[in-house]
Design a protein around this motif. Structure first.
Motif, PDB file in Angstrom:
ATOM      1  N   ARG A  56     -10.828   2.921   6.647  1.00  0.00           N
ATOM      2  CA  ARG A  56     -10.097   3.882   6.462  1.00  0.00           C
ATOM      3  C   ARG A  56      -8.338   3.723   7.444  1.00  0.00           C
ATOM      4  O   ARG A  56      -7.509   4.381   6.587  1.00  0.00           O
ATOM      5  N   GLU A  60      -4.796   4.296   5.024  1.00  0.00           N
ATOM      6  CA  GLU A  60      -3.899   4.732   5.080  1.00  0.00           C
ATOM      7  C   GLU A  60      -2.771   3.838   4.649  1.00  0.00           C
ATOM      8  O   GLU A  60      -1.314   4.402   4.676  1.00  0.00           O
ATOM      9  N   SER A  85     -14.924   9.476   4.544  1.00  0.00           N
ATOM     10  CA  SER A  85     -13.842   9.243   3.542  1.00  0.00           C
ATOM     11  C   SER A  85     -14.574   8.776   1.947  1.00  0.00           C
ATOM     12  O   SER A  85     -14.946   7.910   1.423  1.00  0.00           O
TER      13      SER A  85
END
Length: 217
Positions: A56, A60, A85
């Motif tokens: 995750r 980003e 996700s």
């Protein structure tokens, strides 16, 4: 795999995500992403991704112009990861036989997985195979058990009261805490230009680490 078995794996994975991950691993994904110099637009692979704690953060970092893939052998972990996700390209596979073409990724990362593989040298070779020339390979492992005398004593107690196999199982996550051994493992996998990055030496087991960033020419 039976539906019941899958449900059990997912239950364990959900507990891992909600209890263990925040307590033990939350601070490390950014460190490892920095070690691998993850940036916008890259195609990145997280090996032994689990529920996606590191993955995750990689999402980003690479932004909408990049892509992140996560691979793990545990379907329960992946089921939880997909729910959190869905944009990640999740795959169920063994780290020693990654299901990707040669030179597919700008960076390959593995957080706290290498010491758990059946054949870590083979896994490193696979990571190197799927890495593009000039890409970064970053691996994080637990530090040496010698730095955690209380945990070492606990393993000895379990070995004495239960069995040697239980004691060895408790020691196993710390089996690659020796920097020289880790460097030798990378060399055996064909990568000789390794940089050890400083970890954090605290009392909690998950915070005694050796960081290695391998730059592939």
């Amino acid at each position: 795999m039976s539906q019941l078995h899958q449900q059990q794996l997912e239950k364990v994975a959900a507990a891992y995500e909600s209890l263990l991950a925040p307590a033990l691993f939350a601070e490390w994904p950014h460190r490892l992403a920095n070690a691998a110099d993850i940036g916008d637009g890259q195609d990145v692979l997280d090996v032994a991704c689990g529920t996606g704690v590191l993955t995750r953060v990689l999402v980003e970092r690479v932004g909408s112009n990049g892509s992140v893939s996560g691979v793990d052998i545990n379907p329960g972990m992946l089921a939880v990861a997909r729910r959190i996700s869905p944009e990640v390209l999740w795959r169920e596979a063994d780290a020693e036989a990654l299901p990707y073409e040669d030179e597919s990724f700008d960076a390959v990362l593995c957080q706290f997985g290498l010491m758990l593989f059946r054949a870590p040298e083979a896994a490193l070779r696979e990571m190197k195979r799927v890495l593009k020339p000039g890409g970064n390979l970053a691996v994080a492992v637990f530090g040496s058990l010698e730095d955690l005398p209380a945990y070492a004593a606990l393993a000895e107690v379990y070995e004495r009261l239960v069995s040697k196999s239980v004691g060895d199982a408790l020691r196993m996550p710390f089996s690659m805490g020796d920097p020289d051994r880790l460097a030798s493992l990378f060399a055996s996998a064909g990568e000789r230009r390794c940089i050890r990055l400083p970890g954090c030496r605290k009392r909690r087991p998950a915070r005694s680490l050796t960081w290695v960033s391998s730059l592939i020419a």
